[in-house]
Design a protein around this motif. Structure first.
Motif, PDB file in Angstrom:
ATOM      1  N   ARG A  59       0.812  -1.216   0.000  1.00 58.94           N
ATOM      2  CA  ARG A  59       0.000   0.000   0.000  1.00 58.94           C
ATOM      3  C   ARG A  59       0.846   1.266   0.000  1.00 58.94           C
ATOM      4  NH1 ARG A  59      -3.537  -3.496   2.674  1.00 58.94           N
ATOM      5  NH2 ARG A  59      -2.919  -2.991   4.790  1.00 58.94           N
ATOM      6  N   GLY A  60       2.141   1.106  -0.248  1.00 56.57           N
ATOM      7  CA  GLY A  60       3.007   2.266  -0.398  1.00 56.57           C
ATOM      8  C   GLY A  60       3.185   2.602  -1.870  1.00 56.57           C
ATOM      9  N   GLY A  61       3.891   3.699  -2.140  1.00 58.97           N
ATOM     10  CA  GLY A  61       4.108   4.082  -3.529  1.00 58.97           C
ATOM     11  C   GLY A  61       5.062   5.245  -3.675  1.00 58.97           C
ATOM     12  N   VAL A  62       5.553   5.422  -4.892  1.00 62.22           N
ATOM     13  CA  VAL A  62       6.450   6.520  -5.256  1.00 62.22           C
ATOM     14  C   VAL A  62       5.897   7.147  -6.529  1.00 62.22           C
ATOM     15  CG1 VAL A  62       8.778   7.134  -6.000  1.00 62.22           C
ATOM     16  CG2 VAL A  62       8.457   5.366  -4.255  1.00 62.22           C
ATOM     17  N   ASN A  63       5.946   8.469  -6.610  1.00 59.15           N
ATOM     18  CA  ASN A  63       5.523   9.162  -7.822  1.00 59.15           C
ATOM     19  C   ASN A  63       6.735   9.729  -8.544  1.00 59.15           C
ATOM     20  OD1 ASN A  63       2.776   8.717  -7.491  1.00 59.15           O
ATOM     21  ND2 ASN A  63       2.481  10.569  -6.274  1.00 59.15           N
ATOM     22  N   ALA A  64       6.818   9.448  -9.851  1.00 57.55           N
ATOM     23  CA  ALA A  64       7.878   9.988 -10.688  1.00 57.55           C
ATOM     24  C   ALA A  64       7.245  10.901 -11.729  1.00 57.55           C
ATOM     25  CB  ALA A  64       8.648   8.857 -11.365  1.00 57.55           C
ATOM     26  N   VAL A  65       7.768  12.109 -11.879  1.00 57.88           N
ATOM     27  CA  VAL A  65       7.192  13.101 -12.783  1.00 57.88           C
ATOM     28  C   VAL A  65       7.780  12.927 -14.179  1.00 57.88           C
ATOM     29  CG1 VAL A  65       6.901  15.561 -13.219  1.00 57.88           C
ATOM     30  CG2 VAL A  65       6.832  14.698 -10.870  1.00 57.88           C
ATOM     31  N   TRP A  66       6.915  12.925 -15.170  1.00 59.63           N
ATOM     32  CA  TRP A  66       7.317  12.831 -16.574  1.00 59.63           C
ATOM     33  C   TRP A  66       6.557  13.898 -17.353  1.00 59.63           C
ATOM     34  CZ3 TRP A  66       4.872   9.279 -20.668  1.00 59.63           C
ATOM     35  CH2 TRP A  66       5.609   9.336 -21.858  1.00 59.63           C
ATOM     36  N   GLY A  67       7.208  15.045 -17.574  1.00 58.52           N
ATOM     37  CA  GLY A  67       6.525  16.166 -18.206  1.00 58.52           C
ATOM     38  C   GLY A  67       5.364  16.609 -17.342  1.00 58.52           C
ATOM     39  N   ASP A  68       4.157  16.649 -17.919  1.00 56.50           N
ATOM     40  CA  ASP A  68       2.986  17.027 -17.121  1.00 56.50           C
ATOM     41  C   ASP A  68       2.282  15.805 -16.546  1.00 56.50           C
ATOM     42  OD1 ASP A  68       1.831  15.928 -19.355  1.00 56.50           O
ATOM     43  OD2 ASP A  68       0.466  17.600 -19.758  1.00 56.50           O
ATOM     44  N   ALA A  69       2.880  14.634 -16.716  1.00 57.85           N
ATOM     45  CA  ALA A  69       2.300  13.399 -16.193  1.00 57.85           C
ATOM     46  C   ALA A  69       3.036  12.947 -14.940  1.00 57.85           C
ATOM     47  CB  ALA A  69       2.352  12.294 -17.257  1.00 57.85           C
ATOM     48  N   VAL A  70       2.400  12.056 -14.207  1.00 54.52           N
ATOM     49  CA  VAL A  70       3.016  11.437 -13.033  1.00 54.52           C
ATOM     50  C   VAL A  70       2.913   9.923 -13.202  1.00 54.52           C
ATOM     51  CG1 VAL A  70       2.655  10.944 -10.582  1.00 54.52           C
ATOM     52  CG2 VAL A  70       2.694  13.304 -11.371  1.00 54.52           C
ATOM     53  N   ILE A  71       4.011   9.230 -12.982  1.00 53.00           N
ATOM     54  CA  ILE A  71       4.032   7.781 -13.049  1.00 53.00           C
ATOM     55  C   ILE A  71       4.044   7.250 -11.615  1.00 53.00           C
ATOM     56  CG2 ILE A  71       5.129   5.751 -14.037  1.00 53.00           C
ATOM     57  CD1 ILE A  71       4.301   7.907 -16.094  1.00 53.00           C
ATOM     58  N   GLU A  72       2.967   6.593 -11.220  1.00 55.89           N
ATOM     59  CA  GLU A  72       2.871   6.005  -9.881  1.00 55.89           C
ATOM     60  C   GLU A  72       3.493   4.613  -9.903  1.00 55.89           C
ATOM     61  OE1 GLU A  72      -0.520   4.453  -6.681  1.00 55.89           O
ATOM     62  OE2 GLU A  72      -1.076   5.002  -8.722  1.00 55.89           O
ATOM     63  N   ILE A  73       4.429   4.377  -8.989  1.00 55.76           N
ATOM     64  CA  ILE A  73       5.044   3.061  -8.814  1.00 55.76           C
ATOM     65  C   ILE A  73       4.619   2.595  -7.431  1.00 55.76           C
ATOM     66  CG2 ILE A  73       7.210   1.782  -8.679  1.00 55.76           C
ATOM     67  CD1 ILE A  73       7.258   5.131 -10.374  1.00 55.76           C
ATOM     68  N   ALA A  74       3.923   1.469  -7.341  1.00 56.06           N
ATOM     69  CA  ALA A  74       3.307   1.098  -6.071  1.00 56.06           C
ATOM     70  C   ALA A  74       3.293  -0.413  -5.887  1.00 56.06           C
ATOM     71  CB  ALA A  74       1.891   1.665  -6.011  1.00 56.06           C
TER      72      ALA A  74
END
Length: 276
Positions: free
Chosen positions: A93-108
């Motif tokens: 239930r944890g996660g990390v957000n990585a920013v890609w331009g105006d998008a966000v990539i959630e890694i969870a």
């Protein structure tokens, strides 16, 4: 009931509810909220590329790794990364957000599995969102109950919106209450704030006027005598009610109420069948 029947009290009750629901829908429709999710990807040990995220992704005992191609970049915790980047071990239930331009990539991590969930602000589900339909707020659906803690929190396994996935939550206790003279109960999980509770449930409206799989209700911390207030006007949909890219938990079997809770959020417009 916690609201008197005078017009002034009812108007104030409705206004407070309206403000709450506006905040709830605004969070859902945030530029990187759940309505912006464009895919639910399950990386494997062999690297693979996904259409809505940069790089090639893989997973293993050490967590998720991405290898970014020439000209590709992610921003993680404020730092630009290129080439190979390991996100490390992510707790359940944890996660990390990585920013890609105006998008966000959630890694969870959900149900013991790593996932990648890109969120693009221009996703049509988000840009076309007009709000969640609801029952009109009604003070009669503010119900008092009694919370009884278990001697020890009980690990409770529940299903998920994604077939084959399971979630395990610690249930600290159970809530008893009455609707129309019927004695009812719900197993509670821990809520967002310390000491608060949350229940997942279905009822006789589920699949008819409300979303079939689940609804959720946040409950303030019990009083010293175990007293709690269940305001079913604030029963909300989980993200899976709007998108197939959610891994939401299903209610425990004992949380299927045999009454019609005609309060709170209804089936989203996005899930209603298109007229032929």
């Amino acid at each position: 009931m916690t609201v008197q029947d005078s017009p002034t009290d009812i108007d104030a009750f409705a206004a407070e509810w309206e403000a709450w629901h506006l905040r709830k829908d605004s969070a859902l429709a945030h530029e990187h909220g759940f309505l912006a999710v464009t895919g639910l990807h399950w990386p494997a040990t062999d690297p693979q590329r996904f259409p809505d995220a940069p790089g090639t992704w893989s997973t293993g005992d050490d967590g998720i790794t991405v290898v970014l191609g020439e000209g590709e970049e992610l921003v993680v915790d404020g730092t630009a990364v290129r080439g190979r980047h390991a996100f490390g071990v992510i707790p359940e239930r944890g996660g990390v957000n990585a920013v890609w331009g105006d998008a966000v990539i959630e890694i969870a991590k959900r149900g013991g599995h790593h996932l990648i969930r890109p969120r693009h602000p221009e996703h049509p589900l988000r840009t076309a969102f007009t709000g969640t339909p609801t029952y009109a707020p009604d003070p009669r659906w503010v119900v008092t109950g009694t919370y009884t803690p278990f001697a020890e929190p009980r690990p409770t396994t529940v299903g998920a919106a994604v077939e084959g996935l399971q979630h395990v939550y610690d249930a600290p206790g159970r809530i008893r209450f009455r609707i129309d003279g019927r004695e009812l109960g719900l197993t509670a999980f821990n809520g967002r704030a310390p000491g608060s509770l949350m229940v997942l449930f279905t009822d006789a409206t589920s699949g008819v006027t409300t979303y079939a799989a689940n609804r959720a209700l946040q409950i303030a911390a019990p009083g010293p005598d175990g007293a709690v207030v269940l305001d079913f006007n604030r029963a909300t949909n989980l993200p899976c009610a709007y998108t197939d890219f959610a891994t939401c938990p299903l209610p425990p079997a004992e949380n299927r109420l045999p009454v019609a809770v005609e309060a709170g959020e209804k089936i989203p417009h996005e899930r209603k069948p298109i007229a032929q």
